[in-house]
Design a protein around this motif. Structure first.
Motif, PDB file in Angstrom:
ATOM      1  N   SER A   1      -3.103   5.295 -15.165  1.00  0.00           N
ATOM      2  CA  SER A   1      -2.029   6.076 -15.785  1.00  0.00           C
ATOM      3  C   SER A   1      -1.013   5.083 -16.337  1.00  0.00           C
ATOM      4  O   SER A   1      -1.231   3.875 -16.263  1.00  0.00           O
ATOM      5  N   VAL A   2       0.095   5.587 -16.865  1.00  0.00           N
ATOM      6  CA  VAL A   2       1.106   4.677 -17.405  1.00  0.00           C
ATOM      7  C   VAL A   2       1.713   3.843 -16.278  1.00  0.00           C
ATOM      8  O   VAL A   2       1.916   2.637 -16.410  1.00  0.00           O
ATOM      9  N   ALA A   3       1.952   4.479 -15.138  1.00  0.00           N
ATOM     10  CA  ALA A   3       2.554   3.757 -14.018  1.00  0.00           C
ATOM     11  C   ALA A   3       1.584   2.743 -13.424  1.00  0.00           C
ATOM     12  O   ALA A   3       1.978   1.654 -13.001  1.00  0.00           O
ATOM     13  N   HIS A   4       0.310   3.113 -13.374  1.00  0.00           N
ATOM     14  CA  HIS A   4      -0.720   2.216 -12.831  1.00  0.00           C
ATOM     15  C   HIS A   4      -1.848   2.105 -13.841  1.00  0.00           C
ATOM     16  O   HIS A   4      -2.824   2.859 -13.771  1.00  0.00           O
ATOM     17  N   PRO A   5      -1.742   1.154 -14.803  1.00  0.00           N
ATOM     18  CA  PRO A   5      -2.691   1.105 -15.923  1.00  0.00           C
ATOM     19  C   PRO A   5      -4.149   0.984 -15.487  1.00  0.00           C
ATOM     20  O   PRO A   5      -5.038   1.447 -16.187  1.00  0.00           O
ATOM     21  N   PHE A   6      -4.419   0.317 -14.362  1.00  0.00           N
ATOM     22  CA  PHE A   6      -5.802   0.166 -13.908  1.00  0.00           C
ATOM     23  C   PHE A   6      -6.069   1.043 -12.679  1.00  0.00           C
ATOM     24  O   PHE A   6      -7.028   0.826 -11.953  1.00  0.00           O
ATOM     25  N   GLY A   7      -5.190   2.005 -12.399  1.00  0.00           N
ATOM     26  CA  GLY A   7      -5.371   2.884 -11.244  1.00  0.00           C
ATOM     27  C   GLY A   7      -4.951   2.229  -9.936  1.00  0.00           C
ATOM     28  O   GLY A   7      -4.381   1.135  -9.932  1.00  0.00           O
ATOM     29  N   THR A   8      -5.226   2.922  -8.827  1.00  0.00           N
ATOM     30  CA  THR A   8      -4.918   2.354  -7.512  1.00  0.00           C
ATOM     31  C   THR A   8      -6.164   2.394  -6.647  1.00  0.00           C
ATOM     32  O   THR A   8      -7.107   3.125  -6.939  1.00  0.00           O
ATOM     33  N   ASP A   9      -6.166   1.577  -5.579  1.00  0.00           N
ATOM     34  CA  ASP A   9      -7.369   1.514  -4.740  1.00  0.00           C
ATOM     35  C   ASP A   9      -7.288   2.477  -3.563  1.00  0.00           C
ATOM     36  O   ASP A   9      -6.409   3.347  -3.511  1.00  0.00           O
ATOM     37  N   ASP A  10      -8.200   2.311  -2.594  1.00  0.00           N
ATOM     38  CA  ASP A  10      -8.334   3.294  -1.523  1.00  0.00           C
ATOM     39  C   ASP A  10      -7.135   3.378  -0.593  1.00  0.00           C
ATOM     40  O   ASP A  10      -6.993   4.343   0.144  1.00  0.00           O
ATOM     41  N   ILE A  11      -6.263   2.343  -0.567  1.00  0.00           N
ATOM     42  CA  ILE A  11      -5.065   2.492   0.249  1.00  0.00           C
ATOM     43  C   ILE A  11      -3.819   2.506  -0.631  1.00  0.00           C
ATOM     44  O   ILE A  11      -2.708   2.264  -0.164  1.00  0.00           O
ATOM     45  N   GLY A  12      -4.030   2.766  -1.918  1.00  0.00           N
ATOM     46  CA  GLY A  12      -2.896   2.964  -2.814  1.00  0.00           C
ATOM     47  C   GLY A  12      -2.239   1.690  -3.332  1.00  0.00           C
ATOM     48  O   GLY A  12      -1.068   1.704  -3.703  1.00  0.00           O
ATOM     49  N   ARG A  13      -2.996   0.561  -3.382  1.00  0.00           N
ATOM     50  CA  ARG A  13      -2.434  -0.650  -3.984  1.00  0.00           C
ATOM     51  C   ARG A  13      -2.717  -0.633  -5.482  1.00  0.00           C
ATOM     52  O   ARG A  13      -3.758  -0.116  -5.921  1.00  0.00           O
ATOM     53  N   ASP A  14      -1.789  -1.191  -6.260  1.00  0.00           N
ATOM     54  CA  ASP A  14      -1.915  -1.189  -7.708  1.00  0.00           C
ATOM     55  C   ASP A  14      -2.997  -2.199  -8.142  1.00  0.00           C
ATOM     56  O   ASP A  14      -2.868  -3.398  -7.900  1.00  0.00           O
ATOM     57  N   VAL A  15      -4.058  -1.709  -8.789  1.00  0.00           N
ATOM     58  CA  VAL A  15      -5.179  -2.576  -9.164  1.00  0.00           C
ATOM     59  C   VAL A  15      -4.756  -3.609 -10.215  1.00  0.00           C
ATOM     60  O   VAL A  15      -5.151  -4.772 -10.155  1.00  0.00           O
ATOM     61  N   PHE A  16      -3.914  -3.194 -11.150  1.00  0.00           N
ATOM     62  CA  PHE A  16      -3.444  -4.102 -12.201  1.00  0.00           C
ATOM     63  C   PHE A  16      -2.745  -5.327 -11.587  1.00  0.00           C
ATOM     64  O   PHE A  16      -3.046  -6.472 -11.928  1.00  0.00           O
ATOM     65  N   SER A  17      -1.843  -5.066 -10.642  1.00  0.00           N
ATOM     66  CA  SER A  17      -1.126  -6.178 -10.002  1.00  0.00           C
ATOM     67  C   SER A  17      -2.079  -7.075  -9.220  1.00  0.00           C
ATOM     68  O   SER A  17      -1.930  -8.290  -9.185  1.00  0.00           O
TER      69      SER A  17
ATOM     70  N   ALA B   1       0.840  -1.198   0.000  1.00  0.00           N
ATOM     71  CA  ALA B   1       0.000   0.000   0.000  1.00  0.00           C
ATOM     72  C   ALA B   1       0.877   1.251   0.000  1.00  0.00           C
ATOM     73  O   ALA B   1       1.920   1.278   0.649  1.00  0.00           O
ATOM     74  N   ASP B   2       0.446   2.260  -0.743  1.00  0.00           N
ATOM     75  CA  ASP B   2       1.164   3.525  -0.761  1.00  0.00           C
ATOM     76  C   ASP B   2       0.125   4.643  -0.644  1.00  0.00           C
ATOM     77  O   ASP B   2      -0.454   5.083  -1.634  1.00  0.00           O
ATOM     78  N   PRO B   3      -0.139   5.110   0.597  1.00  0.00           N
ATOM     79  CA  PRO B   3      -1.233   6.061   0.835  1.00  0.00           C
ATOM     80  C   PRO B   3      -1.097   7.366   0.047  1.00  0.00           C
ATOM     81  O   PRO B   3      -2.077   8.074  -0.145  1.00  0.00           O
ATOM     82  N   THR B   4       0.131   7.678  -0.430  1.00  0.00           N
ATOM     83  CA  THR B   4       0.289   8.952  -1.145  1.00  0.00           C
ATOM     84  C   THR B   4      -0.404   8.908  -2.508  1.00  0.00           C
ATOM     85  O   THR B   4      -0.690   9.955  -3.089  1.00  0.00           O
ATOM     86  N   ILE B   5      -0.640   7.707  -3.045  1.00  0.00           N
ATOM     87  CA  ILE B   5      -1.274   7.659  -4.366  1.00  0.00           C
ATOM     88  C   ILE B   5      -2.627   6.964  -4.292  1.00  0.00           C
ATOM     89  O   ILE B   5      -3.045   6.279  -5.209  1.00  0.00           O
ATOM     90  N   ARG B   6      -3.350   7.134  -3.164  1.00  0.00           N
ATOM     91  CA  ARG B   6      -4.627   6.429  -3.069  1.00  0.00           C
ATOM     92  C   ARG B   6      -5.649   6.963  -4.080  1.00  0.00           C
ATOM     93  O   ARG B   6      -5.662   8.151  -4.397  1.00  0.00           O
ATOM     94  N   LEU B   7      -6.456   6.024  -4.608  1.00  0.00           N
ATOM     95  CA  LEU B   7      -7.503   6.323  -5.594  1.00  0.00           C
ATOM     96  C   LEU B   7      -6.979   7.081  -6.820  1.00  0.00           C
ATOM     97  O   LEU B   7      -7.668   7.946  -7.360  1.00  0.00           O
ATOM     98  N   ALA B   8      -5.748   6.753  -7.234  1.00  0.00           N
ATOM     99  CA  ALA B   8      -5.196   7.398  -8.426  1.00  0.00           C
ATOM    100  C   ALA B   8      -5.854   6.816  -9.670  1.00  0.00           C
ATOM    101  O   ALA B   8      -6.072   5.606  -9.764  1.00  0.00           O
ATOM    102  N   ALA B   9      -6.182   7.682 -10.627  1.00  0.00           N
ATOM    103  CA  ALA B   9      -6.816   7.234 -11.875  1.00  0.00           C
ATOM    104  C   ALA B   9      -5.815   6.436 -12.712  1.00  0.00           C
ATOM    105  O   ALA B   9      -4.598   6.549 -12.497  1.00  0.00           O
TER     106      ALA B   9
END
Lengths: 316, 300
Positions: free
Chosen positions: B74-90, B64-72
């Motif tokens: 992007s190239v770094a996170h193709p499917f975005g991130t969830d509420d505690i900043g985990r990578d949805v794609f992974s 979890a990376d709280p600094t990027i929670r709920l990120a749309a």
């Protein structure tokens, strides 16, 4: 026909008895018993209270006695109280059953309205673009989880149309407009799911019937295409469709569990899921048994309808 | 002796033709219906994803990376991130393991038990058949999902218990199909011949009947795989299947997907898409197998 009905009725009784044994057995497999599991989780109930509760619920009696008592409770429509809310179960059911019935009936009607026309179109235009689209929609409907479809429908209705279904359940008799607003989306989600199998069945039976001699005769004597398809072919093709619709009652009942949870409708499905999460076993066993009894009865009715439509079945 | 040897050779030949034609039938169907090939390819992709999840996933699914929670997305996170900043794609890549594992094991167990019951009922019939089939009726009287829910509630919610519940749901239908296939295979002359030359019953069942009912068994198993994945996702969605923080597609949808669906629709869209694609692939592949091997089944 009477003999057939009697035989089927006699077969249904042991099936239901066995189902009740399975349900009862399941509820007793629980490590320790339901109460220890329940109270253990809250952790603040003394041994004395536990013993009293167990006595009140009849859990201190031998298994066969408990089973017979429960069976009698089910047959006499008096299945006891919820452990959690202490509400009499018949009261809870009285509120929940109409919700599920309405949802199921609406879903069934919507499902048929989607399935039959697309199925017929798919069959009459076999291997054309519209057939491929129809078949893809059907397979898609079988593959998309209804909880996902439901979630998306709610989300996008809110994002695109700023519309959310009215909160707080309204009964159809008191406020039909609000009630329909609440039921239309969940029924459509469930109906879409049901329509997939019906669509495939309609397509394949219409295809089969279209190759029959009497359909060729109908074409040969110069009837209009619509007349041939709807009057001659569809009518006969619908008999097996009745069975598939009957066979889907289980899917329908299971579907209400998910859809009621997502759309926050206070029906049987949600009651069961909540009871399972709180380990309210009197409600769980009553509801599961009720669903099984409903399913067996409905299947029996479907089979009888089928035997009535197609006399060959009775003599098998 | 020579006169006896000739028909035996002929039988061998027929058996090999059957073996060859089964592969060929599948190939012909796939060529005629390219969707079959597409579904087979999708299944291969899903299996490879599950096998090499560790290599393929760009991040740890639990990191979890709280600094990027709920990120749309992007190239770094193709499917975005969830509420505690985990990578949805992974998490979706790792989720394929749970779905596939539960699906394969549940269908494996359900098919194996259903097959044994079906073989016994179909071959011996009589009282055993009567009793076992009534038990199967009783299990089938309870809708699959409701039965699975009840079983899981008793066993405690977990991935393994969800799998056991799904396996139990699969057994009755399978046993019935195998039973029907065995009953018709039993009518064949070669079974009568095996009985006449004094083969023992287990041998007749295992070497003469079983190979002739594998087609319907495999077809049904492939169709059930999609269903099993769907039921596991549903159980997890309802909170009685896989438990957090394990990445399971159904669980991802229920826990974060629904809570943040308006702010972060990607949390609901991608796990649902993953379930749909997996189930679709298995459904289509099952259909293809059925068309190729057992056209009779498609009528039922």
């Amino acid at each position: 026909m009477y003999k057939y009905i009697l035989r089927r009725l006699l077969l249904a009784v042991p099936v239901l008895l066995l189902s009740s044994l399975i349900v009862f057995g399941l509820m007793r497999v629980m490590p320790g018993d339901a109460l220890i599991a329940l109270m253990g989780e809250s952790g603040n109930v003394g041994e004395k209270e536990l013993a009293k509760l167990r006595k009140d619920l009849g859990l201190d009696k031998p298994y066969h006695e408990q089973y017979l008592i429960w069976l009698w409770q089910m047959v006499s429509f008096n299945p006891g109280h919820s452990i959690f809310t202490n509400e009499p179960i018949p009261e809870a059911l009285k509120k929940a059953i109409p919700v599920t019935l309405e949802l199921a009936a609406l879903a069934m009607v919507l499902g048929l309205l989607i399935a039959v026309p697309i199925g017929v179109l798919s069959a009459t235009r076999q291997d054309h673009a519209s057939d491929y689209v129809g078949r893809f929609v059907a397979v898609f409907g079988l593959s998309v989880p209804d909880f996902w479809f439901g979630t998306l429908v709610i989300t996008f209705a809110a994002i695109w149309f700023q519309w959310i279904p009215p909160i707080g359940y309204a009964s159809f008799w008191e406020d039909p407009l609000t009630n329909l607003q609440q039921f239309l989306l969940p029924a459509a989600v469930l109906g879409f799911r049901l329509s997939a199998a019906t669509m495939r069945m309609t397509r394949s039976t219409v295809l089969e019937v279209l190759r029959e001699d009497y359909v060729r005769t109908a074409w040969a004597k110069g009837l209009a295409g619509r007349m041939v398809v709807y009057k001659h072919a569809l009518k006969n093709a619908l008999i097996p469709v009745v069975t598939i619709v009957g066979g889907q009652l289980g899917v329908l009942l299971a579907g209400t569990v998910v859809v009621e949870t997502i759309f926050a409708l206070p029906g049987m499905g949600r009651l069961t899921v909540e009871a399972i999460l709180y380990r309210d076993y009197p409600i769980v066993q009553t509801n599961v048994m009720l669903v099984a009894a409903t399913l067996v009865t409905l299947n029996l009715l479907v089979d009888l309808t089928y035997a009535w439509l197609d006399p060959r079945i009775r003599y098998r | 002796m020579n006169t006896l040897a000739a028909p035996a050779g002929a039988v061998d030949e027929i058996v090999t033709t059957v073996e060859v034609s089964r592969g060929r039938a599948l190939w012909t169907t796939i060529r005629r219906k390219p969707l079959g090939a597409v579904s087979a390819l999708l299944i291969v992709v899903i299996v490879l994803t599950a096998l090499f999840a560790n290599v393929l996933a760009p991040y740890d699914p639990l990191d979890a990376d709280p600094t990027i929670r709920l990120a749309a997305p992007s190239v770094a996170h193709p499917f975005g991130t969830d509420d505690i900043g985990r990578d949805v794609f992974s998490r979706i890549i790792h989720g394929s393991r749970i779905s596939l594992w539960v699906g394969l094991l549940a269908v494996g167990i359900g098919t194996a038990v259903g097959m044994v019951i079906g073989l016994a009922c179909g071959y011996w019939e009589g009282r055993l058949d009567m009793i076992l089939q009534r038990v199967m009726d009783a299990v089938q009287a309870i809708p699959g999902l409701v039965l699975a829910l009840a079983i899981v509630s008793v066993l405690k919610p977990s991935t393994t218990n969800a799998m056991i519940a799904i396996a139990i749901v699969i057994i009755p239908g399978n046993s019935r199909i195998v039973r029907g296939a065995v009953m018709s295979a039993k009518q064949n002359r070669y079974v009568e011949a095996a009985q006449a030359i004094g083969c023992r019953q287990p041998r007749i069942v295992l070497t003469h009947i079983l190979p002739n009912v594998t087609a319907p068994i495999l077809v049904i198993a492939s169709i059930w795989l999609g269903n099993a994945i769907l039921i596991e996702a549903t159980l997890s969605f309802l909170g009685v299947g896989t438990q957090p923080p394990t990445p399971s597609w159904g669980l991802m949808l229920s826990s974060t997907g629904r809570a943040f669906m308006e702010q972060a629709p990607w949390l609901a869209i991608f796990p649902g898409l993953a379930i749909s694609v997996a189930v679709l692939a298995f459904n289509l592949f099952g259909d293809t197998l059925r068309d190729a091997w057992d056209p009779k089944l498609s009528r039922n």
